[in-house]
Design a protein around this motif. Structure first.
Motif, PDB file in Angstrom:
ATOM      1  N   UNK A 221       0.852  -1.185   0.000  1.00 16.45           N
ATOM      2  CA  UNK A 221       0.000   0.000   0.000  1.00 16.45           C
ATOM      3  C   UNK A 221       0.889   1.236   0.000  1.00 16.45           C
ATOM      4  N   UNK A 222       0.285   2.380  -0.350  1.00 16.86           N
ATOM      5  CA  UNK A 222       1.045   3.638  -0.388  1.00 16.86           C
ATOM      6  C   UNK A 222       0.215   4.731   0.276  1.00 16.86           C
ATOM      7  N   UNK A 223       0.895   5.499   1.134  1.00 18.86           N
ATOM      8  CA  UNK A 223       0.223   6.586   1.859  1.00 18.86           C
ATOM      9  C   UNK A 223       1.072   7.847   1.731  1.00 18.86           C
ATOM     10  N   UNK A 224       0.424   8.961   1.464  1.00 15.56           N
ATOM     11  CA  UNK A 224       1.115  10.247   1.401  1.00 15.56           C
ATOM     12  C   UNK A 224       0.611  11.150   2.528  1.00 15.56           C
ATOM     13  N   UNK A 225       1.552  11.726   3.257  1.00 12.62           N
ATOM     14  CA  UNK A 225       1.232  12.675   4.331  1.00 12.62           C
ATOM     15  C   UNK A 225       1.758  14.042   3.940  1.00 12.62           C
ATOM     16  N   UNK A 226       0.890  15.051   3.935  1.00 14.98           N
ATOM     17  CA  UNK A 226       1.294  16.411   3.569  1.00 14.98           C
ATOM     18  C   UNK A 226       0.932  17.370   4.698  1.00 14.98           C
ATOM     19  N   UNK A 227       1.946  18.094   5.187  1.00  9.73           N
ATOM     20  CA  UNK A 227       1.709  19.056   6.263  1.00  9.73           C
ATOM     21  C   UNK A 227       0.935  20.243   5.710  1.00  9.73           C
ATOM     22  N   UNK A 228      -0.175  20.552   6.381  1.00  8.23           N
ATOM     23  CA  UNK A 228      -1.016  21.650   5.897  1.00  8.23           C
ATOM     24  C   UNK A 228      -0.460  23.011   6.280  1.00  8.23           C
ATOM     25  N   UNK A 229       0.465  23.048   7.248  1.00 16.42           N
ATOM     26  CA  UNK A 229       1.015  24.301   7.765  1.00 16.42           C
ATOM     27  C   UNK A 229       2.433  24.494   7.228  1.00 16.42           C
ATOM     28  N   UNK A 230       2.675  25.620   6.588  1.00 16.29           N
ATOM     29  CA  UNK A 230       3.993  25.875   6.007  1.00 16.29           C
ATOM     30  C   UNK A 230       5.045  26.173   7.075  1.00 16.29           C
ATOM     31  N   UNK A 231       4.623  26.277   8.349  1.00 12.89           N
ATOM     32  CA  UNK A 231       5.594  26.532   9.423  1.00 12.89           C
ATOM     33  C   UNK A 231       6.431  25.307   9.747  1.00 12.89           C
ATOM     34  N   UNK A 232       6.086  24.138   9.181  1.00 11.88           N
ATOM     35  CA  UNK A 232       6.805  22.915   9.496  1.00 11.88           C
ATOM     36  C   UNK A 232       7.144  22.120   8.247  1.00 11.88           C
ATOM     37  N   UNK A 233       8.168  21.258   8.396  1.00  9.27           N
ATOM     38  CA  UNK A 233       8.559  20.325   7.339  1.00  9.27           C
ATOM     39  C   UNK A 233       8.943  18.992   7.982  1.00  9.27           C
ATOM     40  N   UNK A 234       8.932  17.920   7.164  1.00 16.29           N
ATOM     41  CA  UNK A 234       9.366  16.617   7.655  1.00 16.29           C
ATOM     42  C   UNK A 234      10.888  16.537   7.653  1.00 16.29           C
ATOM     43  N   UNK A 235      11.431  15.695   8.546  1.00 19.92           N
ATOM     44  CA  UNK A 235      12.882  15.485   8.570  1.00 19.92           C
ATOM     45  C   UNK A 235      13.192  14.099   9.132  1.00 19.92           C
TER      46      UNK A 235
END
Length: 794
Positions: A221-235
């Motif tokens: 399976x494939x899941x995409x997570x996108x942060x709705x707030x531009x104040x944060x990013x994934x790391x």
């Protein structure tokens, strides 16, 4: 409604309740026979052996009665034809048999003519969504109390549910609901775990995926997570972990092999791909599996991100109800907290010591800063520094010369000791808990008492120094302290003790109510009014009334003038009275006259009263007019020897003209001394005892003890000084000096000749009766027959 009406209604209701028999019914234990079954969108379950079923155990029925309830469907429908065609037994033993031409069926043993006497159950179709079910009580006797009820139905939606519904019927069935079949192409449902709190960086909540049916995730399976707030990013994708449970419980999922985590369209997006299970794992899976995704971290793109929930869009064709704006964390500014154990203040009786447990921590990661200090402060109370220093001092305690044990040290001597504490010993004694998570790392490096301006321990304040490595951990840090706290009896009228934590190590100052103070007793007083230069003046009253039993402990209660060497002294017997549950009480005044002490040999069994009245007080001539405070102390009312103060208890005034003459300043009245006796008659008519008797000295002088003649007219013991054969008397307006073996007296600096010499006999100074009267400025009369010398001051 009036009170009488309310009472009438209540009584009538009670009568109705007590008149109706109450039957307590046990609940059934329900479950699906199988996990959710995958089926095509409009598929039907026509075979008993392949359909799902509701399994119910009526453990407490024991054949007492039939169980009647309903099986209701959603996203599926009941169809009569499916039951009429059902000729395949669940276990080659059971089948459905139509009852006549109705839409009703008996369910029971295959091949037998079924009816209500031998069937397991009867199904009665109500409509396409509801089936009435009667389970016959005869089938539930003994240990045979479990039934399996097949669900023969046709799918009308993606996720078909069956529910046990009682509708107030005659049943012990427990209401329940399950998804018994799915036609959805979705592979998994999802939920988000508890939301963590952080400010600029942290790990988001876990993502939990559960298969919609056994094997739905087997092909990946494939899941995409996108942060709705531009104040944060994934790391930091490398630390993401996946753990399997239930159907995946024996499987290992390795990052980069069994799943991958990669950057999506930008830094605010991440794609999690689950690869297909190996053939061996597919074969091993025996039930629906669950996957838990942890370790996904985010970091702020600004120094001051906006507080609130961190929302992430969940996107996937493989998930049920994938949607935008799902909360994965709480963004909160740095903050610290302090809270009591069980969120309750501790009750402490004033004058006693009790443990107080509290926790200081951070609500957001990194709110507590390593390598810095903060202070823990109490108001209206002290930390029990004697116990803490004796047991947990970081340094060896050196006792002063002449002191053999720690208990002999005064409070001031203890305060002069080093205030650094052994942190490891505090942890061992469970007075401190500061480990980081499940590791052996700790938060605190040092703890010591603060010091006051005199460089003595300040028992209200501890200074805590934190570990410099604190900032490298990613835990929500907290420290739990359990400290013995002493509330002084002087604070008995205070209501609470507040505890405060503040300092550079904490983002914010925090405080809470730590203690509720219990007042052990109330005090009522009647002031003692006395006059300067008079002996053995009587009066005053103090009453201590306990607020409950056992409030005043076994031990001493001491009454003393607040100001030492005040010229006011206690003497003689004091009246003591007790009421209530206290017995075996003693009272005495010390020889120096500095205090009066009440001794309790046991505590009270009910609230008691202790009254001390008619204090006997001598006030020397040097005491200024004004009010003097009384101090009440002792181990019966305070573990640390602290005291309460009765302000203005003793009121000192100047003697008036009824007490003294204007000429000599001595008390008016008549005193009688008899030759050879060790008693004399005082000016108030009472008989007083001396340790010396008057005598006749050749050639006929009547010799009297100077001290007792002076005291008889109000000269206090403190105003009579002896030294090197000279007695000095401050007698009213006169200062008199008499020298042993000399017939010269010095009165206010002038020499006065006497008829015979002063004599010292058995340690007492004697002078002729006529001469001592003349020197004191009083009159005298000698009765040769009665052999008495009468002194009169008018």
């Amino acid at each position: 409604m009036k009170l009488r009406q309310k009472l009438a209604v209540a009584l009538a209701s009670a009568m109705v309740v007590t008149a109706v028999p109450v039957v307590t019914m046990a609940a059934s234990t329900n479950a699906l026979l199988k996990e959710t079954i995958k089926i095509k969108e409009d598929g039907s379950f026509t075979q008993i052996t392949t359909a799902n079923a509701v399994k119910m155990a009526f453990k407490d029925n024991q054949g007492a009665s039939n169980e009647i309830f309903y099986l209701d469907l959603s996203d599926a429908k009941w169809e009569a034809k499916l039951f009429n065609d059902a000729d395949h037994a669940l276990n080659s033993n059971n089948e459905f048999q139509q009852i006549g031409t109705t839409d009703a069926w008996y369910y029971g043993a295959k091949g037998a003519a079924l009816d209500h006497t031998n069937a397991i159950a009867k199904y009665e179709l109500q409509d396409k969504s509801s089936m009435k079910v009667t389970v016959y009580g005869a089938q539930l006797s003994g240990t045979n109390n479990e039934v399996v009820l097949p669900v023969l139905a046709t799918m009308t939606g993606a996720d078909a549910k069956v529910a046990v519904v009682t509708r107030g019927g005659s049943t012990t069935a427990t209401a329940s609901e399950w998804v018994f079949a799915t036609a959805s192409e979705k592979k998994a449902t999802y939920k988000v775990g508890d939301l963590p709190s952080f400010y600029t960086s942290g790990e988001v909540a876990e993502l939990v995926l559960t298969e919609t049916y056994t094997g739905s995730l087997a092909d990946g399976a494939k899941i995409t997570l996108e942060i709705a707030d531009s104040d944060f990013r994934f790391e930091d994708y490398a630390n993401v972990q996946v753990k399997g449970s239930y159907g995946f419980g024996n499987m290992t999922f390795t990052n980069g092999t069994d799943f991958t985590v990669a950057k999506g369209s930008d830094e605010g997006s991440v794609v999690i791909t689950f690869n297909a299970l190996s053939a061996a794992n597919k074969a091993a899976q025996d039930s629906m599996g669950t996957l838990k995704v942890t370790g996904l971290k985010v970091k702020a793109t600004t120094k001051t991100p906006e507080a609130g929930e961190l929302l992430i869009d969940v996107k996937s064709d493989n998930l049920v109800d994938a949607k935008n704006d799902v909360a994965f964390a709480k963004i909160a500014e740095y903050a610290t907290f302090i809270e009591m154990k069980d969120e309750k203040a501790v009750e402490i009786v004033a004058g006693r010591i009790k443990d107080v447990e509290f926790t200081i921590g951070e609500t957001v990661e990194d709110s507590i800063v390593g390598g810095r200090e903060f202070e823990i402060k109490l108001d209206n109370a002290n930390i029990d520094y004697r116990t803490i220093i004796e047991k947990y001092s970081k340094n060896t305690i050196t006792l002063p010369s002449g002191v053999t044990s720690f208990d002999e040290l005064t409070n001031k001597q203890v305060k002069a000791l080093n205030g650094q504490l052994d942190v490891a010993a505090l942890r061992t004694a469970d007075l401190l808990k500061d480990k980081v998570g499940s590791t052996s790392n700790v938060i605190i490096d040092e703890i010591e008492f603060a010091r006051d301006k005199d460089d003595l321990i300040d028992p209200t304040t501890l200074i805590v120094t934190l570990n410099t490595g604190l900032q490298t951990n990613k835990n929500i840090d907290k420290m739990t302290f359990k400290l013995p706290v002493a509330v002084s009896v002087a604070n008995k009228e205070k209501e609470t003790v507040k505890i405060t934590a503040e300092g550079r190590a904490l983002e914010t100052e925090v405080s809470t109510t730590a203690v509720t103070i219990v007042n052990p007793f109330n005090v009522e007083t009647e002031a003692l009014t006395v006059k300067v230069g008079l002996q053995k003046q009587k009066g005053g009253k103090i009453t201590l009334t306990e607020t409950d039993k056992d409030m005043i402990k076994k031990g001493d209660i001491t009454f003393a003038v607040e100001k030492a060497d005040s010229g006011i002294s206690f003497s003689g017997d004091v009246t003591l009275a007790t009421e209530g549950g206290i017995k075996n009480v003693e009272i005495k005044t010390d020889k120096a006259g500095e205090s009066t002490t009440v001794t309790l040999n046991r505590t009270s069994k009910e609230a008691a009263t202790i009254s001390v009245e008619d204090f006997i007080v001598t006030v020397d001539r040097t005491v200024p007019e004004g009010s003097y405070d009384l101090k009440i102390s002792g181990d019966a009312i305070d573990a640390y020897g602290e005291s309460i103060t009765i302000e203005d208890f003793i009121v000192v005034g100047t003697p008036n003209t009824q007490d003294i003459t204007a000429s000599n300043g001595l008390v008016k009245g008549t005193a009688v001394f008899e030759i050879g006796k060790t008693t004399y008659t005082a000016i108030d008519g009472t008989e007083k005892t001396m340790d010396a008797a008057s005598y006749i000295q050749d050639p006929g002088y009547t010799m009297v003890p100077v001290r007792y003649v002076a005291e008889a007219f109000g000269v206090s013991e403190q105003d009579i000084l002896f030294g090197n054969g000279v007695v000095t008397i401050f007698a009213g307006t006169r200062t008199i000096q008499l020298t042993n073996g000399s017939n010269i007296a010095v009165v206010n600096g002038a020499q006065v000749a006497m008829g015979t010499k002063v004599a010292i006999k058995e340690g007492r100074t004697y002078a002729p009766v006529g001469e001592i009267a003349r020197i004191l400025g009083i009159s005298t009369a000698w009765d040769a027959t009665a052999k008495t010398a009468t002194f009169t001051n008018k």
